[in-house]
Design a protein around this motif. Structure first.
Motif, PDB file in Angstrom:
ATOM      1  N   UNK A   1      -6.209   6.990   4.076  1.00 28.27           N
ATOM      2  CA  UNK A   1      -5.449   5.855   3.607  1.00 28.27           C
ATOM      3  C   UNK A   1      -4.589   6.320   2.436  1.00 28.27           C
ATOM      4  N   UNK A   2      -3.357   5.912   2.388  1.00 32.16           N
ATOM      5  CA  UNK A   2      -2.486   6.365   1.311  1.00 32.16           C
ATOM      6  C   UNK A   2      -2.649   5.489   0.080  1.00 32.16           C
ATOM      7  N   UNK A   3      -2.047   5.914  -1.050  1.00 32.08           N
ATOM      8  CA  UNK A   3      -2.241   5.218  -2.315  1.00 32.08           C
ATOM      9  C   UNK A   3      -1.663   3.816  -2.298  1.00 32.08           C
ATOM     10  N   UNK A   4      -0.597   3.564  -1.562  1.00 28.48           N
ATOM     11  CA  UNK A   4      -0.015   2.229  -1.485  1.00 28.48           C
ATOM     12  C   UNK A   4      -0.995   1.282  -0.813  1.00 28.48           C
ATOM     13  N   UNK A   5      -1.625   1.749   0.253  1.00 33.12           N
ATOM     14  CA  UNK A   5      -2.607   0.922   0.942  1.00 33.12           C
ATOM     15  C   UNK A   5      -3.808   0.674   0.032  1.00 33.12           C
ATOM     16  N   UNK A   6      -4.230   1.688  -0.746  1.00 33.78           N
ATOM     17  CA  UNK A   6      -5.331   1.517  -1.677  1.00 33.78           C
ATOM     18  C   UNK A   6      -5.018   0.426  -2.689  1.00 33.78           C
ATOM     19  N   UNK A   7      -3.796   0.420  -3.214  1.00 31.63           N
ATOM     20  CA  UNK A   7      -3.399  -0.580  -4.200  1.00 31.63           C
ATOM     21  C   UNK A   7      -3.445  -1.973  -3.598  1.00 31.63           C
ATOM     22  N   UNK A   8      -2.972  -2.114  -2.366  1.00 33.14           N
ATOM     23  CA  UNK A   8      -2.945  -3.440  -1.765  1.00 33.14           C
ATOM     24  C   UNK A   8      -4.343  -3.927  -1.431  1.00 33.14           C
ATOM     25  N   UNK A   9      -5.253  -3.031  -1.066  1.00 35.81           N
ATOM     26  CA  UNK A   9      -6.624  -3.426  -0.772  1.00 35.81           C
ATOM     27  C   UNK A   9      -7.310  -3.870  -2.058  1.00 35.81           C
ATOM     28  N   UNK A  10      -7.035  -3.172  -3.153  1.00 39.39           N
ATOM     29  CA  UNK A  10      -7.626  -3.553  -4.424  1.00 39.39           C
ATOM     30  C   UNK A  10      -7.129  -4.919  -4.877  1.00 39.39           C
ATOM     31  N   UNK A  11      -5.904  -5.268  -4.557  1.00 45.19           N
ATOM     32  CA  UNK A  11      -5.343  -6.555  -4.952  1.00 45.19           C
ATOM     33  C   UNK A  11      -5.783  -7.674  -4.021  1.00 45.19           C
ATOM     34  N   UNK A  12      -6.521  -7.360  -2.983  1.00 41.89           N
ATOM     35  CA  UNK A  12      -7.038  -8.385  -2.091  1.00 41.89           C
ATOM     36  C   UNK A  12      -6.129  -8.692  -0.921  1.00 41.89           C
ATOM     37  N   UNK A  13      -5.029  -8.015  -0.768  1.00 39.72           N
ATOM     38  CA  UNK A  13      -4.146  -8.269   0.369  1.00 39.72           C
ATOM     39  C   UNK A  13      -4.183  -7.088   1.313  1.00 39.72           C
ATOM     40  N   UNK A  14      -3.775  -7.296   2.523  1.00 38.61           N
ATOM     41  CA  UNK A  14      -3.734  -6.236   3.519  1.00 38.61           C
ATOM     42  C   UNK A  14      -2.308  -5.720   3.649  1.00 38.61           C
ATOM     43  N   UNK A  15      -2.174  -4.457   4.044  1.00 39.07           N
ATOM     44  CA  UNK A  15      -0.865  -3.886   4.260  1.00 39.07           C
ATOM     45  C   UNK A  15      -0.196  -4.635   5.409  1.00 39.07           C
ATOM     46  N   UNK A  16       1.049  -4.985   5.228  1.00 38.80           N
ATOM     47  CA  UNK A  16       1.773  -5.692   6.262  1.00 38.80           C
ATOM     48  C   UNK A  16       1.664  -7.202   6.128  1.00 38.80           C
ATOM     49  N   UNK A  17       0.847  -7.685   5.229  1.00 39.29           N
ATOM     50  CA  UNK A  17       0.712  -9.120   5.024  1.00 39.29           C
ATOM     51  C   UNK A  17       1.472  -9.577   3.786  1.00 39.29           C
ATOM     52  N   UNK A  18       2.410  -8.774   3.340  1.00 40.35           N
ATOM     53  CA  UNK A  18       3.193  -9.135   2.167  1.00 40.35           C
ATOM     54  C   UNK A  18       4.064 -10.335   2.483  1.00 40.35           C
ATOM     55  N   UNK A  19       4.301 -11.129   1.456  1.00 42.54           N
ATOM     56  CA  UNK A  19       5.139 -12.302   1.646  1.00 42.54           C
ATOM     57  C   UNK A  19       6.603 -11.942   1.762  1.00 42.54           C
ATOM     58  N   UNK A  20       6.972 -10.768   1.247  1.00 44.85           N
ATOM     59  CA  UNK A  20       8.374 -10.363   1.231  1.00 44.85           C
ATOM     60  C   UNK A  20       8.568  -9.130   2.120  1.00 44.85           C
ATOM     61  N   UNK A  21       9.193  -9.283   3.297  1.00 46.56           N
ATOM     62  CA  UNK A  21       9.386  -8.128   4.187  1.00 46.56           C
ATOM     63  C   UNK A  21      10.247  -7.041   3.543  1.00 46.56           C
ATOM     64  N   UNK A  22      11.133  -7.423   2.627  1.00 47.13           N
ATOM     65  CA  UNK A  22      11.964  -6.434   1.939  1.00 47.13           C
ATOM     66  C   UNK A  22      11.095  -5.482   1.112  1.00 47.13           C
ATOM     67  N   UNK A  23      10.066  -5.990   0.496  1.00 47.08           N
ATOM     68  CA  UNK A  23       9.146  -5.162  -0.291  1.00 47.08           C
ATOM     69  C   UNK A  23       8.419  -4.176   0.611  1.00 47.08           C
ATOM     70  N   UNK A  24       8.009  -4.651   1.791  1.00 50.60           N
ATOM     71  CA  UNK A  24       7.329  -3.763   2.741  1.00 50.60           C
ATOM     72  C   UNK A  24       8.246  -2.633   3.192  1.00 50.60           C
ATOM     73  N   UNK A  25       9.508  -2.964   3.495  1.00 46.85           N
ATOM     74  CA  UNK A  25      10.458  -1.928   3.926  1.00 46.85           C
ATOM     75  C   UNK A  25      10.696  -0.925   2.801  1.00 46.85           C
ATOM     76  N   UNK A  26      10.801  -1.425   1.596  1.00 49.79           N
ATOM     77  CA  UNK A  26      11.049  -0.533   0.453  1.00 49.79           C
ATOM     78  C   UNK A  26       9.846   0.382   0.227  1.00 49.79           C
ATOM     79  N   UNK A  27       8.656  -0.158   0.328  1.00 46.47           N
ATOM     80  CA  UNK A  27       7.447   0.656   0.166  1.00 46.47           C
ATOM     81  C   UNK A  27       7.361   1.706   1.270  1.00 46.47           C
TER      82      UNK A  27
END
Length: 148
Positions: A1-27
């Motif tokens: 698992x990469x560090x971005x996914x680790x950060x999102x798991x720690x924040x309680x959200x899953x990768x790809x479940x972001x409210x802003x698709x632009x943020x996902x594309x940028x990440x």
């Protein structure tokens, strides 16, 4: 698992479940750039290691018949690197000298100078004979004298 996914798991959200698709594309863009940069770094490290190995073999070749024999003798590249990462010629000389002690048949043999070898291929041990000149050779050839 990469560090971005680790950060999102720690924040309680899953990768790809972001409210802003632009943020996902940028990440995703930054993750791709990171992977590309790491691949380039690895390629360059491999290239630098090849240059270092070639330099060690070149230095070792001054004493060994085949400079690449230093690796067969058990030498590691890190054994001959200076603190700054460059190849240290003194460390290479020490390693080759140690290898020459254990495997002298891998070393170049120093031949007698051509001036010390007679036409028969043996060293001239007499020492009292003067060196033949071209004039002497032609004179003997004209007279038909043969050395024996």
């Amino acid at each position: 698992m990469d560090s971005v996914a680790d950060d999102s798991v720690e924040n309680g959200s899953q990768v790809g479940e972001s409210e802003d698709p632009k943020t996902d594309r940028e990440a995703a863009k930054y993750r791709r750039q990171l992977r590309d940069t790491e691949a380039e770094r690895d390629r360059l490290l491999t290239q630098v290691e090849g240059y270092r190995r070639a330099e060690v073999e070149r230095l070792a070749g001054s004493r060994l018949i085949d400079g690449s024999d230093v690796w067969a003798g058990g030498l590691q590249l890190t054994d001959v690197l200076a603190d700054d990462g460059s190849v240290d010629p003194a460390l290479v000389r020490q390693a080759v000298a140690a290898l020459a002690q254990s495997r002298p048949h891998w070393c170049r043999q120093v031949a007698a100078p051509a001036s010390a070898v007679t036409s028969a291929g043996k060293p001239d041990a007499s020492g009292d004979q003067r060196a033949a000149t071209w004039s002497d050779v032609f004179t003997r050839a004209r007279s038909g004298a043969v050395e024996g």
